[in-house]
Structure formats: C-alpha cells, structure tokens
Design a protein around this motif. Structure first.
Motif, PDB file in Angstrom:
ATOM      1  N   PHE A  36     -14.562  48.949  83.855  1.00 32.19           N
ATOM      2  CA  PHE A  36     -12.955  48.462  83.807  1.00 32.19           C
ATOM      3  C   PHE A  36     -13.224  49.138  82.212  1.00 32.19           C
ATOM      4  O   PHE A  36     -11.684  49.539  81.796  1.00 32.19           O
ATOM      5  CB  PHE A  36     -12.233  47.413  83.453  1.00 32.19           C
ATOM      6  N   SER A  37     -13.742  49.520  81.282  1.00 32.08           N
ATOM      7  CA  SER A  37     -14.158  50.448  80.387  1.00 32.08           C
ATOM      8  C   SER A  37     -13.418  51.178  80.634  1.00 32.08           C
ATOM      9  O   SER A  37     -12.833  52.031  79.961  1.00 32.08           O
ATOM     10  CB  SER A  37     -15.764  49.669  79.428  1.00 32.08           C
ATOM     11  N   ILE A  38     -14.432  52.042  81.528  1.00 25.39           N
ATOM     12  CA  ILE A  38     -13.799  53.484  81.644  1.00 25.39           C
ATOM     13  C   ILE A  38     -12.550  53.589  82.142  1.00 25.39           C
ATOM     14  O   ILE A  38     -11.946  54.638  81.831  1.00 25.39           O
ATOM     15  CB  ILE A  38     -15.355  53.591  82.784  1.00 25.39           C
ATOM     16  N   PHE A  39     -12.218  52.826  82.345  1.00 22.46           N
ATOM     17  CA  PHE A  39     -10.829  52.493  83.050  1.00 22.46           C
ATOM     18  C   PHE A  39      -9.837  53.107  82.826  1.00 22.46           C
ATOM     19  O   PHE A  39      -8.733  53.264  82.558  1.00 22.46           O
ATOM     20  CB  PHE A  39     -10.244  51.790  84.167  1.00 22.46           C
ATOM     21  N   PHE A  40      -9.936  51.654  81.561  1.00 22.81           N
ATOM     22  CA  PHE A  40      -9.009  51.771  80.095  1.00 22.81           C
ATOM     23  C   PHE A  40      -8.628  52.814  79.386  1.00 22.81           C
ATOM     24  O   PHE A  40      -8.308  53.222  78.596  1.00 22.81           O
ATOM     25  CB  PHE A  40      -9.094  50.669  79.750  1.00 22.81           C
ATOM     26  N   LEU A  41     -10.226  53.368  79.023  1.00 24.66           N
ATOM     27  CA  LEU A  41     -10.480  54.454  78.381  1.00 24.66           C
ATOM     28  C   LEU A  41      -9.943  55.864  78.942  1.00 24.66           C
ATOM     29  O   LEU A  41      -9.251  56.542  77.673  1.00 24.66           O
ATOM     30  CB  LEU A  41     -12.455  54.398  77.907  1.00 24.66           C
ATOM     31  N   GLY A  42     -10.154  55.887  80.027  1.00 27.01           N
ATOM     32  CA  GLY A  42      -9.440  57.040  80.003  1.00 27.01           C
ATOM     33  C   GLY A  42      -7.905  56.462  80.370  1.00 27.01           C
ATOM     34  O   GLY A  42      -7.340  58.429  79.984  1.00 27.01           O
ATOM     35  N   LEU A  43      -7.882  55.667  80.058  1.00 22.06           N
ATOM     36  CA  LEU A  43      -5.552  55.408  80.658  1.00 22.06           C
ATOM     37  C   LEU A  43      -5.681  55.574  79.087  1.00 22.06           C
ATOM     38  O   LEU A  43      -3.670  56.178  79.329  1.00 22.06           O
ATOM     39  CB  LEU A  43      -5.719  54.305  80.875  1.00 22.06           C
ATOM     40  N   GLY A  44      -6.733  55.427  78.472  1.00 21.07           N
ATOM     41  CA  GLY A  44      -5.903  55.739  76.761  1.00 21.07           C
ATOM     42  C   GLY A  44      -5.726  57.297  76.468  1.00 21.07           C
ATOM     43  O   GLY A  44      -5.256  57.417  75.765  1.00 21.07           O
ATOM     44  N   PHE A  45      -5.324  58.153  77.382  1.00 22.39           N
ATOM     45  CA  PHE A  45      -5.894  59.276  76.903  1.00 22.39           C
ATOM     46  C   PHE A  45      -3.992  60.153  77.223  1.00 22.39           C
ATOM     47  O   PHE A  45      -3.643  60.866  77.233  1.00 22.39           O
ATOM     48  CB  PHE A  45      -6.494  60.883  77.594  1.00 22.39           C
ATOM     49  N   VAL A  46      -3.776  59.091  78.258  1.00 26.11           N
ATOM     50  CA  VAL A  46      -2.302  59.509  78.806  1.00 26.11           C
ATOM     51  C   VAL A  46      -1.454  59.265  77.775  1.00 26.11           C
ATOM     52  O   VAL A  46      -0.596  60.204  78.030  1.00 26.11           O
ATOM     53  CB  VAL A  46      -2.088  58.231  80.507  1.00 26.11           C
ATOM     54  N   GLY A  47      -1.051  58.516  76.794  1.00 27.47           N
ATOM     55  CA  GLY A  47      -0.025  58.325  76.449  1.00 27.47           C
ATOM     56  C   GLY A  47       0.512  59.144  74.990  1.00 27.47           C
ATOM     57  O   GLY A  47       0.913  60.147  75.421  1.00 27.47           O
ATOM     58  N   PRO A  48      -0.800  59.723  74.057  1.00 33.21           N
ATOM     59  CA  PRO A  48      -0.721  60.630  73.421  1.00 33.21           C
ATOM     60  C   PRO A  48      -1.081  62.013  74.183  1.00 33.21           C
ATOM     61  O   PRO A  48      -0.471  62.562  73.875  1.00 33.21           O
ATOM     62  CB  PRO A  48      -1.870  60.527  73.243  1.00 33.21           C
ATOM     63  N   VAL A  49      -1.340  62.404  75.436  1.00 24.71           N
ATOM     64  CA  VAL A  49      -1.729  63.790  75.546  1.00 24.71           C
ATOM     65  C   VAL A  49      -0.926  64.063  76.856  1.00 24.71           C
ATOM     66  O   VAL A  49       0.075  65.202  77.185  1.00 24.71           O
ATOM     67  CB  VAL A  49      -2.986  64.079  76.645  1.00 24.71           C
ATOM     68  N   SER A  50      -0.649  63.460  78.016  1.00 25.77           N
ATOM     69  CA  SER A  50       0.212  63.511  79.195  1.00 25.77           C
ATOM     70  C   SER A  50       1.677  63.024  78.355  1.00 25.77           C
ATOM     71  O   SER A  50       2.832  64.073  79.114  1.00 25.77           O
ATOM     72  CB  SER A  50       0.561  62.969  80.079  1.00 25.77           C
ATOM     73  N   GLY A  51       1.987  62.031  78.061  1.00 23.87           N
ATOM     74  CA  GLY A  51       3.951  62.032  77.423  1.00 23.87           C
ATOM     75  C   GLY A  51       3.789  62.850  75.940  1.00 23.87           C
ATOM     76  O   GLY A  51       4.485  63.262  76.237  1.00 23.87           O
ATOM     77  N   GLY A  52       2.891  63.252  75.076  1.00 24.68           N
ATOM     78  CA  GLY A  52       3.053  63.909  73.612  1.00 24.68           C
ATOM     79  C   GLY A  52       2.832  64.977  73.169  1.00 24.68           C
ATOM     80  O   GLY A  52       3.035  65.505  72.776  1.00 24.68           O
ATOM     81  N   PHE A  53       2.118  65.641  74.985  1.00 28.47           N
ATOM     82  CA  PHE A  53       2.101  66.886  74.833  1.00 28.47           C
ATOM     83  C   PHE A  53       2.459  68.395  76.387  1.00 28.47           C
ATOM     84  O   PHE A  53       3.322  68.956  75.554  1.00 28.47           O
ATOM     85  CB  PHE A  53       0.051  67.733  74.784  1.00 28.47           C
ATOM     86  N   LEU A  54       1.888  66.830  77.275  1.00 31.35           N
ATOM     87  CA  LEU A  54       2.450  67.874  78.435  1.00 31.35           C
ATOM     88  C   LEU A  54       3.914  67.612  78.795  1.00 31.35           C
ATOM     89  O   LEU A  54       4.667  68.743  79.480  1.00 31.35           O
ATOM     90  CB  LEU A  54       1.415  67.733  79.430  1.00 31.35           C
ATOM     91  N   LEU A  55       4.438  66.678  79.098  1.00 25.66           N
ATOM     92  CA  LEU A  55       5.731  66.598  79.217  1.00 25.66           C
ATOM     93  C   LEU A  55       6.590  66.697  77.583  1.00 25.66           C
ATOM     94  O   LEU A  55       7.843  68.004  77.976  1.00 25.66           O
ATOM     95  CB  LEU A  55       5.981  64.971  79.254  1.00 25.66           C
ATOM     96  N   VAL A  56       6.020  67.051  76.623  1.00 32.79           N
ATOM     97  CA  VAL A  56       7.183  67.515  75.155  1.00 32.79           C
ATOM     98  C   VAL A  56       6.919  68.804  75.703  1.00 32.79           C
ATOM     99  O   VAL A  56       8.325  69.985  75.745  1.00 32.79           O
ATOM    100  CB  VAL A  56       6.262  67.015  74.037  1.00 32.79           C
ATOM    101  N   THR A  57       5.700  69.952  76.053  1.00 30.71           N
ATOM    102  CA  THR A  57       5.652  71.154  75.625  1.00 30.71           C
ATOM    103  C   THR A  57       6.417  71.949  76.815  1.00 30.71           C
ATOM    104  O   THR A  57       6.773  72.905  76.818  1.00 30.71           O
ATOM    105  CB  THR A  57       4.208  71.781  75.845  1.00 30.71           C
ATOM    106  N   ALA A  58       6.431  71.110  77.566  1.00 29.36           N
ATOM    107  CA  ALA A  58       7.729  71.850  78.806  1.00 29.36           C
ATOM    108  C   ALA A  58       9.215  71.586  79.165  1.00 29.36           C
ATOM    109  O   ALA A  58       9.509  72.619  79.900  1.00 29.36           O
ATOM    110  CB  ALA A  58       7.063  70.492  80.017  1.00 29.36           C
ATOM    111  N   ILE A  59       9.603  70.828  77.987  1.00 33.33           N
ATOM    112  CA  ILE A  59      11.016  70.885  77.444  1.00 33.33           C
ATOM    113  C   ILE A  59      10.934  71.586  76.207  1.00 33.33           C
ATOM    114  O   ILE A  59      12.075  70.901  75.625  1.00 33.33           O
ATOM    115  CB  ILE A  59      11.606  69.475  77.825  1.00 33.33           C
ATOM    116  N   LEU A  60      10.364  71.960  75.729  1.00 32.77           N
ATOM    117  CA  LEU A  60      10.843  72.398  74.432  1.00 32.77           C
ATOM    118  C   LEU A  60      11.650  72.960  73.446  1.00 32.77           C
ATOM    119  O   LEU A  60      12.265  72.443  72.243  1.00 32.77           O
ATOM    120  CB  LEU A  60       9.536  72.925  73.956  1.00 32.77           C
ATOM    121  N   PHE A  61      12.510  73.894  74.345  1.00 33.01           N
ATOM    122  CA  PHE A  61      13.318  74.592  74.544  1.00 33.01           C
ATOM    123  C   PHE A  61      15.007  73.731  74.214  1.00 33.01           C
ATOM    124  O   PHE A  61      15.970  73.563  73.299  1.00 33.01           O
ATOM    125  CB  PHE A  61      14.359  75.335  74.756  1.00 33.01           C
ATOM    126  N   GLN A  62      14.880  72.246  75.381  1.00 30.38           N
ATOM    127  CA  GLN A  62      15.781  71.146  75.484  1.00 30.38           C
ATOM    128  C   GLN A  62      15.401  70.320  74.662  1.00 30.38           C
ATOM    129  O   GLN A  62      17.186  70.241  74.186  1.00 30.38           O
ATOM    130  CB  GLN A  62      15.718  70.672  77.015  1.00 30.38           C
TER     131      GLN A  62
END
Length: 601
Positions: A47-73
């Motif tokens: 469970f420790s490994i699970f939640f540590l890995g899940l912690g990457f999703v917010g700042p990286v997937s949400g804050g970087f990957l999704l944002v960079t895909a729609i910078l112009f918009q």
C-alpha cells in the motif's frame, strides 16, 4: 567475523570514518546480505508503494501532461498566449530545484515527512491553477505543482529502498504506470475533450483529487526510517543549518536567467544579437558555473556534492543521460500536440487520437519494459538501446511533416516511448551503486538534471520554432495567397484569418475580402508548410544532444550483478501486518556493524 565484515573502500568511494556498516557499501550489501529468497512483501509495503506512486499523478499528469496538451487553448481563453511556454517552463524549473532540496531533506527528516509536505504543496498548486483568471496565475499554479513534483519524487529513493534489489524496477515502473493510465496514454484526448466539453480547469481539479487521495494513503501506511542518514552525532537543526542555501539560490538564479534569454531570443522585440538576449544567456551561464565552483569548495552539505560527482561511471554520466532525455521528452510533450494542431488537425478529438501512439509508447516504454528490466538484465545495454531509438525516431519526425499523418503518429510511439525507460534505468542503476546514506540526494540530483534538461530543451526548441515561424510563415502565406489571386490591399487581414482557420476558428476567412476558396486553400497549405519547415529544424536540433547521451551511456558502469534479494530498509512502524525495522535494525547493526577495532584486526 571481523575479517568477513571488514569494509574495503573502493576507488569511487570516500573513506568511511568512525562507525561503518556494510549497508554503506551498496555493492557489498547486495552481494553479502543476500538471502536465498527475497523477503515476503507485507500489505503495508504494497500500500505504501501504491500511494507513493499515485502521488505522482496530480502534479505530473494533471499539472504537466494535461496542461501542456492544451497550452494554446488555455492562453487563448485567458487572453494571453505569449506566456504559455512558461507553464511547462515554470514547472520544469521549480521541479529541478526542489528535487535536490527534497533529497537532502529526506535524508535528514525521513522520506515520509518530506513526501507528505510535497503532497500538501501539490494540493495548493492545483487550487491556484484551477481558480486562475490570467495566464500568469496559471504559470504560478504550474510552478507550485512542479515544485511539489520534485519533492514527491523522493519516492524514487523511498520505493527502491523498501524492496529487494532485483524488484526495485517493478516498484519504480508502477510510478510510471500510475501516470500513464490513462493520462499519458490518452492525455491529449482527455485534455482536448475537457476544453471542448467542460473546461481546461478540470486538469487542475484532477490534480487536486489525486493529491488528496495519495496524501491520505501515504499518511496512513508509509513509515520508513525517520533518519535515513543515520548521522546521530548531529541534531536535525544542525543538519538543516548546513544545507547549501547559497548553492540553491545560485542554481535557481543561473538557470532562470539563462532560460529567460533563450525564451526571448529570436522574437521581433529581442533578436538573437541583441543585448537583451546575449546578456541573460551569458550571465546565466556564469552564475551556473559559479554555483558548481562554490559547491565543490565551500559548503559542508553542498547542493551538488563533489564526492558524489566523483563517481563518474556509477553516477555522473547518468546525469548527462537523463538531462538529454529530459530535454527531448519535456519539450516534445508540449511541441508535438502543437505540431498536430498546426500541420494536421484542428479538431480537438482528432488531435487527441493523433497523439494516442505517443501515450501508448509512454506506457509500454515507461511501465511494461522497465518492470521486466531485472529479467532482461544488461541494464547498461538497455539504456543504450533506448537512447538510440529515441534519437532515431525523434529525428524521423522531420520526414513525416507536414504531409504524412500516419508516419507522424507511428514515429511518436518510439520517439516518446523511450523516456520513461531511460529515466527509470538511471534511477535503477544509480540506486544499486550509491550508498544508502546518499540515496536521497542522488535520486534528487537525477530528478534535478532531468527537469533542468526539460527547462533548457523547452526554451531551446521553442525558441527555434518561434524564430523560424516568425520569419517563414508570413512570407510563405502572403506569397501563396497573392499567387492565388488575393488582392494585395487586404494583406493585413490575411495572416490572422489564416492562423484562425488553421487552429479551428469557424469562418475565420468570412470577413476577409477576396479570400476565395482557392486563396484559403493556398494560404492554409503555405501555413502548414511553414510550420513543417520550422518543426524540421527543431527535430534536427535534437540529434547532437542525443549523440552525446549515447556516448556517455557507453561508459556507464553496469550494475546488473547487484540485482539480488537484498532489501535496504524495512518499515519503522507497523500499520497492517508484517514487522517494522525498529528491532530488526538494531539486530542488523549488531551483525553488520564494523567497529574501528574490527577494521584494525
């Protein structure tokens, strides 16, 4: 017993004074503290490994990957597209600084406290981004999320140390898997659908949700050793005072000033030869050099430790490799969706579908292949192959544009798909070479150089694109329109209408007198050709950097022989099942401790 446990310091290690443990020599620990079978994983560890890995999703997937895909918009809705490059740029700079700060702090305060603080900052950054009313405020939100990402990436030290050596890659692969499914795979589709069906702010709402969940899970299950460095002669306050604050300031200032110069370069207001470009670039480089000179001489606990950098083949060359990989990946994450928009598709759903091979490649290269890296072994050769594939296929993007959409999609599968594999191999190899007492700072430095590479690559390649487009696009569009019969008296309205039509604005040519269907078709074709010409220069510019990375990888010291059943640490507190380290750590120290008298025996 003394003869068996005697520490033989290798050429790349500094002498270990006073109390010494086998664990301080990662090679000996891997080979001599190697049980017949790996320890059974407890649910708490899982469970420790699970939640540590899940912690990457917010700042990286949400804050970087999704944002960079729609910078112009995002920039278009907020009325400012001139600063959109600073969304990924601010993210990368902030994360590159926080990586090493967090690595050092985690060695003092423990991985748990530092990771939780990063998850709190992620929530704050996501809220700032979600409520932003200007592009500049979105940049601030992205910067906070980048800073939090660098702190949360302490998990790249925390996950491996609670797993047997030969399974470390599996834990690291989960972190990439959490970010990939569905975000890296379908991120561009999701981001564009959010824009068209709801709002781009959902990228930050998603970051908030994941950051809160991972923070709660980490707080409940993750209890690693509270003092990884085991320097009990100093208080935590003494160690905090010794942190290299001047080095951190010099590094941040040098990188930021340098990137400002690169970002300005080639624009109408700041030509390449202008003082406003040359001065910040030169000053940034000088400050950056001063940071290393200062760090290698003055501070007790430097931002860039000279002892660690002296491990050239075990560690330093990996920094060059991950820097180049970050240059290419992070810059392409923002540029490739723009390339699809400007050269192939203006429909948001089609843009997402075109980028789908990119995401699938990220999942396979960043999750599935690294998960079996310990089975394949030959870690160094895996890295060389991945770097070569990245180099070849990023260069091949230039063959596909602006005419072959199928090739454009296929090449991204390979060109972008290798980044996760390269990054995790750098962490994996370094973790098997670097002593446990330095694992936090070593992992932090790998993250620092990866994000710094992203910042530099984002500035360099965006500058190349902007400067070429600024020159080529108006010239080509005007020439094509005039040849198709467009009246010269209406040229002032032509370029804005062409840009609007190319990016999906309905009836963009409606109010432009003389814009016949033939003129529109000619102008759009010339627009896409101009961007194709510019993007080719960007892709060709990655080649020399890729060659340097491959040469460095050839000299990396392979660590495959240390893929054993050894586990570096256990949990300090039990929450569900299993046993903690408190008693076991004492036992371990009694068995594996090497006293000064033992060494003399």
């Amino acid at each position: 017993m003394a003869s068996i446990e005697k520490v033989q310091a290798t050429a790349y290690e500094e002498p270990l004074a006073h109390d010494v443990y086998i664990e301080d020599d990662p090679h000996r620990a891997a080979l001599e503290l190697n049980p017949e079978k790996p320890e059974k994983l407890t649910w708490q560890t899982v469970f420790s490994i699970f939640f540590l890995g899940l912690g990457f999703v917010g700042p990286v997937s949400g804050g970087f990957l999704l944002v960079t895909a729609i910078l112009f918009q995002i920039g278009t809705e907020l009325g400012d597209v001139s600063n959109i490059a600073w969304m990924p740029g601010g993210w990368s700079i902030a994360s590159s600084v926080s990586f090493s700060i967090a690595g050092s702090l985690s060695d003092i305060f423990g991985r748990r406290n530092v990771t939780l603080s990063g998850q709190v900052i992620a929530v704050v950054g996501a809220i700032v981004g979600a409520t932003a009313q200007t592009t500049t405020t979105v940049v601030v939100g992205c910067t906070l999320l980048g800073f939090s990402a660098g702190i949360i990436f302490v998990a790249y030290a925390g996950i491996p140390e609670i797993l047997p050596n030969k399974w470390r890659n599996v834990g690291l692969a989960w972190t990439e898997g959490a970010m990939a499914i569905p975000w890296a795979i379908c991120g561009v589709i999701i981001a564009n659908q959010l824009v068209s069906k709801a709002t781009w702010r959902w990228a930050f709402y998603i970051a908030i949700i994941y950051a809160v969940i991972s923070m709660i899970g980490t707080a409940i299950f993750y209890f690693p050793p509270s003092r990884p460095r085991r320097d009990f002669e100093k208080t935590r306050w003494q160690e905090i005072k010794e942190i290299d604050y001047i080095g951190i300031i010099l590094y941040t200032a040098g990188l930021t000033i340098f990137l400002v110069g690169l970002t300005w370069a080639g624009t109408p207001a700041h030509p390449w030869r202008s003082a406003s470009v040359i001065a910040p670039i030169v000053l940034g480089v000088l400050v950056f050099i001063a940071c290393f000179v200062y760090d290698f001489i003055v501070p007790k606990q430097p931002f860039f430790p000279l002892g660690l950098f002296r491990r050239y083949r075990e560690f330093t060359l990996l920094l060059v490799v991950v820097f180049v990989a970050g240059m290419i990946f992070y810059s392409m994450s923002g540029l490739l969706p723009q390339g699809t928009l400007y050269m192939f598709e203006s429909d948001p759903l089609q843009i997402g579908l075109t980028q789908l091979p990119n995401g699938i490649g990220n999942f396979i290269g960043g999750t599935l292949i690294p998960a079996i890296a310990h089975k394949i072994k030959h870690l160094k050769m895996q890295m060389i192959v991945a770097l070569t594939v990245q180099l070849v296929f990023v260069a091949l993007y230039s063959v596909a544009i602006p005419q072959s959409k199928g090739a454009w999609m296929a090449f991204q599968f390979f060109g972008q798909g290798c980044f996760g594999m390269i990054t995790l191999l750098c962490y994996f190899i370094a973790g098997l070479h670097v002593p446990l007492r330095e694992l936090g700072i070593a992992s932090g430095l790998i993250g620092t150089f990866r994000s710094a590479g992203g910042s530099v690559g984002n500035a360099i390649f965006n500058t190349i694109l902007t400067s070429v487009v600024t020159t080529e696009m108006p010239k080509r569009v005007i020439a094509a329109a005039l040849e198709a019969g467009f009246p010269a008296s209406n040229l002032a309205d032509l370029i804005p209408a062409t840009v609007g039509a190319a990016t999906g604005v309905p009836d963009a040519f409606a109010k432009v007198e003389g814009a016949t269907p033939e003129v529109q078709q000619a102008a759009l074709k010339a627009f896409r050709a101009a961007y194709g010409y510019a993007f080719k220069r960007v892709f060709w510019a990655t080649i020399p950097f890729g060659v340097i990375a491959i040469i460095c990888a050839c000299f990396v010291l392979d660590s495959s022989q240390y893929l054993t059943n050894h586990t570096a640490v256990r949990m300090e507190k039990e929450t569900i099942g299993g046993r903690g380290t408190h008693a076991d750590d004492v036992e371990s120290k009694e068995v594996h401790h090497v006293s000064e008298s033992d060494k003399d025996a």
